[in-house]
Enzyme design. Structure first.
Site, PDB file in Angstrom:
ATOM      1  CB  CYS A  98      10.857 -52.501 -20.532  1.00  0.00           C
ATOM      2  SG  CYS A  98      12.476 -53.082 -20.217  1.00  0.00           S
ATOM      3  CE1 TYR A 113       0.257 -29.661 -12.965  1.00  0.00           C
ATOM      4  CE2 TYR A 113       1.315 -28.409 -14.531  1.00  0.00           C
ATOM      5  CZ  TYR A 113      -0.033 -28.700 -13.206  1.00  0.00           C
ATOM      6  OH  TYR A 113      -0.792 -27.726 -12.743  1.00  0.00           O
ATOM      7  CB  SER A 141      -3.351 -26.979 -18.583  1.00  0.00           C
ATOM      8  OG  SER A 141      -3.383 -26.873 -16.990  1.00  0.00           O
ATOM      9  N   GLY A 150      -3.278 -22.058 -15.827  1.00  0.00           N
ATOM     10  CA  GLY A 150      -3.255 -22.763 -17.180  1.00  0.00           C
ATOM     11  C   GLY A 150      -2.567 -21.774 -18.433  1.00  0.00           C
ATOM     12  CD  GLU A 179      -7.040 -22.398  -8.159  1.00  0.00           C
ATOM     13  OE1 GLU A 179      -7.624 -21.568  -7.377  1.00  0.00           O
ATOM     14  OE2 GLU A 179      -7.293 -22.284  -9.346  1.00  0.00           O
ATOM     15  N   PRO A 180      -1.653 -20.077 -11.117  1.00  0.00           N
ATOM     16  CG  PRO A 180       0.112 -17.922 -11.432  1.00  0.00           C
ATOM     17  CD  PRO A 180      -1.189 -18.706 -10.879  1.00  0.00           C
ATOM     18  N   GLY A 181       0.832 -22.438 -11.789  1.00  0.00           N
ATOM     19  CA  GLY A 181       1.270 -23.633 -11.268  1.00  0.00           C
ATOM     20  C   GLY A 181       2.842 -23.703 -12.775  1.00  0.00           C
ATOM     21  NE  ARG A 231       2.721 -31.897 -19.121  1.00  0.00           N
ATOM     22  CZ  ARG A 231       3.073 -30.774 -20.312  1.00  0.00           C
ATOM     23  NH1 ARG A 231       4.244 -31.055 -21.075  1.00  0.00           N
ATOM     24  NH2 ARG A 231       2.417 -30.570 -20.560  1.00  0.00           N
TER      25      ARG A 231
END
Ligand code: PLP
Length: 461
Positions: A389, A419, A238, A276, A318-320, A358
């Site tokens: 926390c 994501y 990715s 990716g 498969e691009p996300g 992320r």
């Protein structure tokens, strides 16, 4: 910097930030590659998106809130579909999925890659034609495989020998011939963070090409003749910016396709090179356009096929992230601003690692801007942190913000479409933010805000 269990004061110290981060000439300026395309500052300096001011969004929907620029999302779908017109595009639902997004994808002509029963349920509930759905996953349950077959999904990407056995048994029982692909790990490590580089051999996904498992899986499926093997699948990682890694992957996979042809006298008609494609999270990222990617990938596959005497297979991708990532930002409200003894300024917002994991998980870099107003103050280096926390609860590691950033200010973090909501958690029992789609001056909730009542409803005592 690695997240450190013992707390922030053990972290690397410094108020200079990374070498690439320069003091901006104008701290209010918006770098176009970072922001959804309809974002501008209005005369008062507040961001607007799709013609709606962030002040209106914050007062109507609260903060934090993920804001989706629907026109931008659709434009990116369209650009991918147009540039890859001779291929099939499966939007990777793991990046962000909800019913409204599925409907937009269907309208824009894309297919959809899901990797769990839950994602499949969303896709079907929103009316995605099942033949345009692909099912992924390294550990699909029998129930998920049966549901996929009952729904009539277009293809299932096989990931292990056990799964071949399972699906073969289910297919026989249901008297069906599902279309399948074999996921191969091609030994390419794309230039990205270790945890998201999925094609090197020491990992859970796929069948090893070098070790012979991919070939053995193909032979097994072809010998049994129950599953309809369409081709090989390869996803190499990715946040990849150039086509070099894809070139190596394609060459290796097509080498396998040629060996299969030689052994079985049959060419596999399809090839999936995964997703990716990288996006801009900071000024340092320089992504390729869909047209540039498509041209490069098409050329690579054609040259290799010519060299191997293969017909060019039907390609799929498969691009996300590249579709939904840049189309969204997260709008937060600042709660506290703390100058830690000249080390750095911590700006705390009303969300954090529960809506964007992320940064903590991948050491990812993000950018931020003061969203509710422009400022004439000088820029200071700040770290945007959440309310959890956990000392590693960082949203943006380093960013220049105006020196007068203060509690009550709105702050926007771009590039959070992929994501972030899909990996959101309820850490500290913080309810997950809503997703609001904005278009032509109209804002609508497409995923509602979670409430404490939702959380308590799960807790049956
Ligand atoms: C098999 C597969 N396809 C596609 C994708 C989408 O990747 P990206 O969102 O980076 O395009 C992923 C991401 O993990 C994946 O595992």
């Amino acid at each position: 910097m690695r997240a450190h269990e013992a707390g922030a004061l053990h972290a690397e110290v410094g108020h200079r930030g990374p070498a690439w981060l320069r003091t901006p000439e104008n701290v209010n300026a918006l770098l176009p590659q970072l922001w959804p395309r309809t974002v501008t500052r209005d005369d008062a300096g507040a961001l607007t998106i799709g013609g709606v001011s962030v002040h209106d969004l914050a007062s109507e929907f609260g903060t934090p809130v993920y804001v989706l620029d629907e026109a931008d999302f659709r434009a990116r779908c369209h650009e991918f579909a147009e540039s890859f017109a001779d291929a099939d595009l499966y939007y990777a639902g793991k990046a962000f999925l909800c019913k409204a997004v599925v409907r937009m994808l269907a309208e824009e002509g894309l297919s959809l890659d899901v990797c769990s029963g839950g994602e499949l349920a969303v896709a079907l509930a929103a009316g995605m034609p099942p033949e345009r759905i692909g099912l992924h996953g390294n550990n699909k349950s029998v129930d998920e495989l049966e549901r996929a077959l009952d729904a009539g999904v277009g293809r299932i990407v096989l990931d292990s020998f056990q799964e071949i056995d399972r699906l073969t048994e289910i297919a026989k029982r249901k008297n069906k011939t599902p279309k399948v692909m074999i996921r191969a790990t091609v030994g390419v490590e794309a230039h990205t963070h270790e945890y998201i580089a999925t094609a090197h051999e020491d990992q859970k996904f796929g069948f090893s090409l070098a070790g012979g498992a991919a070939r053995a899986a193909v032979d097994l499926v072809m010998r049994q003749g129950i599953l309809d093997l369409r081709g090989i699948h390869s996803h190499i990682g990715s946040q990849i910016f150039d086509t070099d890694a894809f070139e190596v992957a394609a060459r290796r996979v097509l080498g396998l396709q040629a060996a299969i042809r030689d052994a079985h006298g049959k060419e596999l008609p399809e090839l999936d090179l995964g997703g990716g494609f990288g996006i801009a999270y900071t000024s340092q990222d320089d992504p390729r356009s869909p047209a540039e990617l498509a041209d490069g990938l098409r050329r690579i596959v054609k040259e290799d096929c010519d060299a191997l005497g293969l017909a060019v297979p039907r390609l799929s991708f498969e691009p996300g992230r590249a579709i939904v990532g840049p189309a969204m930002f997260t709008l937060y409200r600042v709660g506290t601003v703390k100058d830690v003894d000249g080390i750095r300024t911590y700006v705390s917002v009303d969300g954090g690692m529960s809506d964007n994991i992320r940064t903590a998980l991948y050491d990812a870099s993000y950018s931020a801007t003061l969203a509710g107003r422009a400022s004439a103050e000088k820029a200071i280096l700040a770290r945007v942190v959440g309310k959890h926390c956990e000392a590693g609860d960082v949203v943006v590691k380093d960013e220049f913000l105006p020196a007068d950033v203060q509690p009550g200010d709105l702050l926007a973090v771009p590039g959070t479409g992929a994501y972030c909501r899909s990996m959101a958690s309820n850490y500290n029992h913080v309810p997950r933010p809503p997703v609001v789609a904005v278009r032509d001056g109209v804002a609508r909730v497409i995923v509602r805000r979670e409430t404490e009542a939702d959380l308590l409803a799960l807790d049956v005592g």
